[in-house]
Design a protein around this motif. Structure first.
Motif, short mmCIF file in Angstrom:
data_model
loop_
_atom_site.label_atom_id
_atom_site.label_comp_id
_atom_site.label_asym_id
_atom_site.label_seq_id
_atom_site.Cartn_x
_atom_site.Cartn_y
_atom_site.Cartn_z
N HIS A 154 6.49 29.21 -14.77
CA HIS A 154 6.49 27.75 -14.79
C HIS A 154 6.96 27.19 -13.45
CE1 HIS A 154 6.72 29.04 -18.99
NE2 HIS A 154 6.07 27.92 -19.27
N TYR A 155 6.34 26.08 -13.06
CA TYR A 155 6.57 25.56 -11.72
C TYR A 155 6.80 24.05 -11.73
CZ TYR A 155 4.69 30.08 -10.41
OH TYR A 155 4.49 31.42 -10.30
N PHE A 156 7.71 23.62 -10.84
CA PHE A 156 7.94 22.22 -10.55
C PHE A 156 7.46 21.91 -9.12
CE2 PHE A 156 11.49 21.38 -13.81
CZ PHE A 156 10.68 20.54 -14.55
N ASP A 157 7.56 20.66 -8.78
CA ASP A 157 7.11 20.13 -7.50
C ASP A 157 7.60 20.96 -6.31
OD1 ASP A 157 7.40 18.25 -5.05
OD2 ASP A 157 6.21 17.04 -6.43
N GLY A 158 6.69 21.24 -5.38
CA GLY A 158 7.04 22.03 -4.21
C GLY A 158 8.04 21.39 -3.29
N GLY A 159 8.21 20.05 -3.41
CA GLY A 159 9.19 19.38 -2.57
C GLY A 159 10.61 19.83 -2.82
N LEU A 160 10.85 20.46 -3.97
CA LEU A 160 12.18 20.98 -4.26
C LEU A 160 12.56 22.12 -3.33
CD1 LEU A 160 11.92 21.04 -8.16
CD2 LEU A 160 13.44 19.57 -6.83
N VAL A 161 11.57 22.86 -2.84
CA VAL A 161 11.85 24.05 -2.04
C VAL A 161 11.34 23.95 -0.60
CG1 VAL A 161 12.06 25.68 -3.93
CG2 VAL A 161 9.80 25.15 -3.03
N ASP A 162 10.33 23.11 -0.35
CA ASP A 162 9.78 23.01 1.00
C ASP A 162 8.93 21.73 1.09
OD1 ASP A 162 9.15 23.57 3.59
OD2 ASP A 162 8.43 25.60 3.21
N SER A 163 9.58 20.64 1.44
CA SER A 163 8.90 19.35 1.33
C SER A 163 7.92 19.08 2.46
CB SER A 163 9.92 18.21 1.26
OG SER A 163 10.67 18.15 2.45
N ILE A 164 8.22 19.53 3.66
CA ILE A 164 7.32 19.37 4.80
C ILE A 164 7.26 20.72 5.49
CG2 ILE A 164 6.79 18.08 6.91
CD1 ILE A 164 8.45 15.78 5.88
N PRO A 165 6.32 21.57 5.08
CA PRO A 165 6.38 23.01 5.39
C PRO A 165 5.95 23.40 6.80
CG PRO A 165 4.47 22.55 4.04
CD PRO A 165 5.22 21.25 4.16
N VAL A 166 6.66 22.88 7.78
CA VAL A 166 6.39 23.25 9.16
C VAL A 166 6.59 24.75 9.36
CG1 VAL A 166 7.17 22.97 11.55
CG2 VAL A 166 6.93 20.96 10.07
N GLY A 167 7.67 25.28 8.77
CA GLY A 167 7.97 26.70 8.93
C GLY A 167 6.86 27.60 8.42
N ARG A 168 6.23 27.20 7.32
CA ARG A 168 5.13 28.00 6.78
C ARG A 168 3.95 28.01 7.75
NH1 ARG A 168 4.24 31.95 2.86
NH2 ARG A 168 2.06 31.89 2.21
N ALA A 169 3.65 26.85 8.31
CA ALA A 169 2.54 26.78 9.27
C ALA A 169 2.81 27.68 10.47
CB ALA A 169 2.34 25.33 9.72
N VAL A 170 4.05 27.64 10.97
CA VAL A 170 4.40 28.46 12.13
C VAL A 170 4.33 29.95 11.77
CG1 VAL A 170 6.26 29.07 13.73
CG2 VAL A 170 5.83 26.66 13.17
N ALA A 171 4.81 30.30 10.58
CA ALA A 171 4.76 31.70 10.14
C ALA A 171 3.33 32.21 10.02
CB ALA A 171 5.48 31.85 8.80
N LEU A 172 2.39 31.30 9.75
CA LEU A 172 0.98 31.68 9.63
C LEU A 172 0.25 31.66 10.97
CD1 LEU A 172 0.15 29.76 6.33
CD2 LEU A 172 0.25 32.25 6.62
N GLY A 173 1.00 31.38 12.04
CA GLY A 173 0.42 31.47 13.37
C GLY A 173 0.16 30.16 14.08
N ALA A 174 0.50 29.03 13.47
CA ALA A 174 0.25 27.74 14.12
C ALA A 174 1.12 27.59 15.36
CB ALA A 174 0.54 26.60 13.14
N ARG A 175 0.51 27.06 16.41
CA ARG A 175 1.24 26.79 17.64
C ARG A 175 1.28 25.31 17.99
NH1 ARG A 175 3.18 30.39 16.26
NH2 ARG A 175 3.37 32.50 17.10
#
Length: 256
Positions: A139-160
């Motif tokens: 079961h899942y709730f809103d992603g904003g609880l854990v990562d509201s503006i996921p800059v870190g995820r983008a960087v981890a996926l290779g974004a520069r």
């Protein structure tokens, strides 16, 4: 903001999103060229009324019966199923990741494969407003609880180079809560903004992050910045964000 990016010749290679950003992000990843127009039509139309259609009495009845939420999740499911041009992550034109908060594991769960609609619904399941979404027995709730503006995820996926398309609340001061129901809202917003500032501070050298401006006036402290049902100012907000973002992008890209 999407329109300003397109006019500046900036096309995304990757899209990540949380909560309502998961909805918008899915449309961008599905059809980048048409996303600005599709989303303008979506949010200027009756979509908000469809998703949050209950009357005050209806919301009170649902809360009394469920004990946990004000709105049903089915209207959101139908909206996404009807409006999204694809059904599966594999059909998207761009890689897309969205996040939800796992209740059982108290952690972030990122979705990037399989059916899109359940994943986006999970990312949008605001506690108290919508029920948790079940996927594969979890079961899942809103992603904003854990990562509201996921800059870190983008960087981890290779974004520069990262462009943050946000709705303006991070620009407005928070109120000191004076009612029991305000405490949870303010606490959630503090955690959300703190996580974003931490991610920005942790961006590695050589990565550019551009937080596009909304162009709107800073909202005064109060519950007004948490309203989610009204659409009266949507068109004004769209026009302001386009103008402000176009000016900002002209500066950072050197265009006139």
């Amino acid at each position: 903001m999407l329109r300003a990016l397109a006019e500046a010749g900036i096309r995304p290679d990757l899209v990540v999103g949380t909560s309502i950003g998961a909805v918008n992000g899915a449309f961008v990843a599905a059809d980048p060229a048409a996303a600005a127009g599709r989303l303008t039509d979506l949010w200027r139309g009756e979509s908000l009324g469809v998703v949050f259609s209950e009357t005050l009495l209806g919301r009170a009845v649902r809360l009394a019966r469920s004990g946990t939420h004000l709105h049903a999740i089915e209207p959101l499911r139908k909206l996404l199923g009807d409006k999204l041009p694809v059904e599966d992550f594999a059909e998207l034109q761009l890689p897309f990741h969205c996040v939800a908060a796992s209740i059982e594991h108290a952690t972030a769960r990122w979705f990037s494969r399989g059916p899109i609609v359940p994943a986006v619904m999970a990312s949008c399941a605001v506690p108290g407003l919508l029920p948790p979404v079940e996927i594969d027995g979890q079961h899942y709730f809103d992603g904003g609880l854990v990562d509201s503006i996921p800059v870190g995820r983008a960087v981890a996926l290779g974004a520069r180079v990262v462009y943050v398309l946000q709705v303006g609340r991070i620009e407005s001061p928070l109120p000191v809560p004076t009612r029991p129901w305000e405490v949870g809202l303010v606490a959630f917003e503090i955690a959300r903004r703190h996580r974003f500032h931490e991610e920005i501070a942790a961006v590695p050298e050589g990565v550019q992050v551009h937080v596009l401006p909304t162009g709107g006036e800073r909202l005064p402290p109060g519950l007004g910045q948490f309203r989610y049902r009204g659409k009266n100012k949507v068109s004004i907000s769209i026009d302001r964000a386009y103008a402000a973002s176009a000016r900002y992008l002209a500066q950072v890209t050197g265009r006139c």
